[in-house]
Design an enzyme around this catalytic site. Structure first.
Site: not given
Ligand code: F6R
Length: 597
Positions: A2, A27, A74, A100-101, A470, A474, A477, A493, A592
């Site tokens: 949010c 976000r 959200w 938010n929360g 990673e 990516k 995602e 394995h 985000k």
């Molecule tokens: C990947 C992504 C998420 C964040 C995760 C942690 O592209 O954006 O996997 O890496 O939610 O977020 P932070 O770094 O803000 O703790």
């Protein structure tokens, strides 16, 4: 997650709120709404994207009010719907609230209000807030007292803002959720995140847990829990609105991938002292004795943490990594010489914050490695190391990952005797090496060749292992395709069962040491099963001869190579997602900053 925006000033609030909501879109959200206050409170809200909300805003009553709040939601309690969108009001519509929360005790509050005949219109936890405020107003409280008493009844995490009918004021408070104020000429702003008002002002005031805020167009008053006024400092944010625009790129993600040379230079600036021949991390001068390092992080930041831990270990520092949501301070040895390092670009990830808080309560020394000045994690931890990547708007983390890799390399250098200035000095070449990849990458052409495969696998060893993980994260995602990352040696394995001629395997092989040769053996295993091999390599090991496609990187030493190799994988993900027409900057089901556990 949010997002909240608020404005009280001299111009039409609706324009400021809509600008702020668009800036908060990154976000992640599934509904949006605004409340404007004059003699009455006008609320408009809608499920879906901002366009759906804008379609409801032609009403002339919405022009003129100079005080308002807005929200992107959200979903956590109740599905995305018009009714569940914020703002929420009391039954008489005198007060409107955005939040938010998560209010953890909402069910007992809801039961209490329902038994007093209050009718609820939504499934949200948030709706208890305006009803509680209204109950205190009815008991004779003024708005500030009613708001304060309401906050006193809430348990959980929140950033809350409220407007009342007939008052050009906003009340706000936070507990473990972000809330920042903007100080403009002729008005004040309030938001979950600075970019929401950066177009209007770069002067920010960070609100602490337990503080209560009252904003009027000519006054900002912050009080503590006892009502005593708190003097707040105004900080200038060194991002400009241009930094948060797309600057001609089709997507923020691509822009941010291309910004990496600059981001990495910023991360290194002043920290590798050529003349003195040492790493200077002033922030960590008083870090104290560290006998063990425990990293905690989520998602992409977890991969950066794996990278940091591997570097620490390979240079003589005891280090391990745990996914933050799995961390429990009472299930591991922690003491004042254990440094618990939270890696989080946002500094607001609920899982990471909880782990850091627990670690701090258990007596560990705590450090956060983050991009966000003033974020919650910076308040929780004893020490802060900023990665200085600049604003990252694309939801998928790119430049923040590269900057985390560099910052964690500096940290490993600081903590270990084995990683000397001479090793680290070479990092100063990383920005140029990344630039070379950006200028020469064939990722777009290769993306066209491999598009439409059944699944995409990523392998690496040593420092290239977190890079493989990673790369896969990516890829999944933003393309929504099945992608998995593995330690190259693990393929045999079990995962080899997945390998066919329709599963391209991305292998990261740099240098020409024992690890590289072992990865080549693993490449041969997938080649024997007819999988197309996409190699990310500097060519030193001769692995090219087993590859169908090569994503070349310049020759670099071990510390730089894994940072540079990752850039090729970012570009592959971007171009496959682009060719598939995906929503690259706001991929589905990803936010985000993930501010719920
Ligand atoms: C990947 C992504 C998420 C964040 C995760 C942690 O592209 O954006 O996997 O890496 O939610 O977020 P932070 O770094 O803000 O703790």
């Amino acid at each position: 997650m949010c997002g909240i925006i608020g404005y009280v000033g001299e111009t039409d609030a609706i324009d400021v709120l809509l600008d702020g909501l668009s800036e908060l879109e990154y976000r992640g959200y599934d509904s949006a709404g605004v409340a404007l206050t004059t003699e009455t409170v006008h609320v408009r809200k809608s499920e879906g994207k901002l366009e759906a909300l804008k379609a409801q805003l032609s009403d002339a009553k919405l022009r003129g009010p100079t005080t308002g709040i807005g929200h992107t939601r959200w979903s956590t309690h109740g599905p995305p719907s018009d009714a569940n969108a914020h703002p929420h009001t009391d039954e008489a519509g005198r007060v409107a609230v955005v939040h938010n929360g998560i209010i953890e005790n909402y069910q007992s509050l809801r039961d209490e209000l329902t038994s007093a005949d209050v009718a609820f219109e939504s499934d949200t936890d948030t709706e208890v807030i305006p009803h509680l405020i209204a109950s205190f107003l009815e008991a004779g409280d003024d708005p500030e007292t009613a708001f304060r008493r309401t906050i006193g009844r809430l348990e959980g995490s929140y950033a809350i803002a409220a407007v009342f009918e007939g008052r050009d004021e906003i009340y706000a408070a936070r507990h473990e959720s972000p809330l920042v104020l903007g100080v403009g000429d002729g008005g004040y702003y309030l938001a979950s995140d600075v970019p929401a008002f950066l177009e209007y002002t770069d002067r920010a005031v960070y609100v602490e847990d337990g503080e209560l805020v009252r904003l009027e167009n000519d006054e900002l008053v912050v009080t503590d829990e006892s009502g005593t006024v708190v003097e707040k400092s105004v900080e200038t944010v060194d991002w400009d609105a241009e930094d948060t625009g797309k600057s001609g790129y089709d997507h923020y993600m691509l822009k941010e991938i291309y910004e990496q040379p600059t981001a990495l230079r910023q991360c290194l600036r002043g920290r590798v002292d050529e003349l003195a021949g040492e790493i200077t991390l002033e922030e960590l001068e008083d870090i104290g004795d560290v006998s063990r390092v425990q990293f905690v992080a989520c998602g992409t930041s977890y991969h950066a943490a794996l990278y940091g831990a591997e570097l620490c270990r390979s240079h003589g520092v005891h280090a391990s990594t745990q996914i933050a949501s799995e961390f429990a301070a009472d299930r591991m040895p922690l003491d004042a010489e254990t440094l618990v390092v939270g890696v989080t670009q946002s500094g607001e990830t609920a899982d990471t914050l909880r782990a850091l808080r627990e670690a701090a309560s258990a007596g560990a020394n705590t450090l956060v490695v983050t991009n966000t000045v003033g974020s919650s994690a910076t308040r929780v931890c004893d020490h802060v190391l900023y990665i200085r990547a600049g604003p990252e708007i694309g939801v998928a983390a790119t430049k923040t990952f590269a900057s985390q890799q560099i910052a964690l390399t500096l940290l490993a250098g600081k903590l270990s005797d084995g990683l000397s200035y001479d090793d680290i000095e070479s990092l100063r070449d990383v920005p140029d090496l990344v630039q070379t990849v950006l200028d020469t990458s064939k990722a777009r052409e290769i993306a066209e060749e491999i598009l439409g495969s059944d699944a995409y696998l990523f392998i690496g060893r040593g420092l290239a292992y977190p890079v493989a993980l990673e790369g896969a994260l990516k890829f999944k995602e933003i393309t929504y395709e099945h992608a998995e990352g593995f330690a190259a040696g693990e393929l045999k394995h079990g995962p080899l069962a997945l390998v066919t001629d329709r599963t391209p395997v991305f292998a990261v092989v740099t240098g020409n040491d024992e690890l590289a040769q072992k990865t080549i053996s693993n490449i041969k295993e997938v080649e024997a099963r007819d999988a197309p091999v996409v190699l990310v390599t500097d060519g030193q090991s001769g692995a090219d001869r087993y590859a169908d496609y090569v994503l070349e990187i310049p020759v670099a030493d071990e510390l730089s190579a894994a940072v540079v190799a990752n850039v090729q994988l970012q570009l592959i993900s971007y171009w496959v997602a682009n060719l598939m027409g995906r929503s690259i900057d706001k991929p589905r089901n990803l936010a985000k900053s993930v501010t719920v556990e």
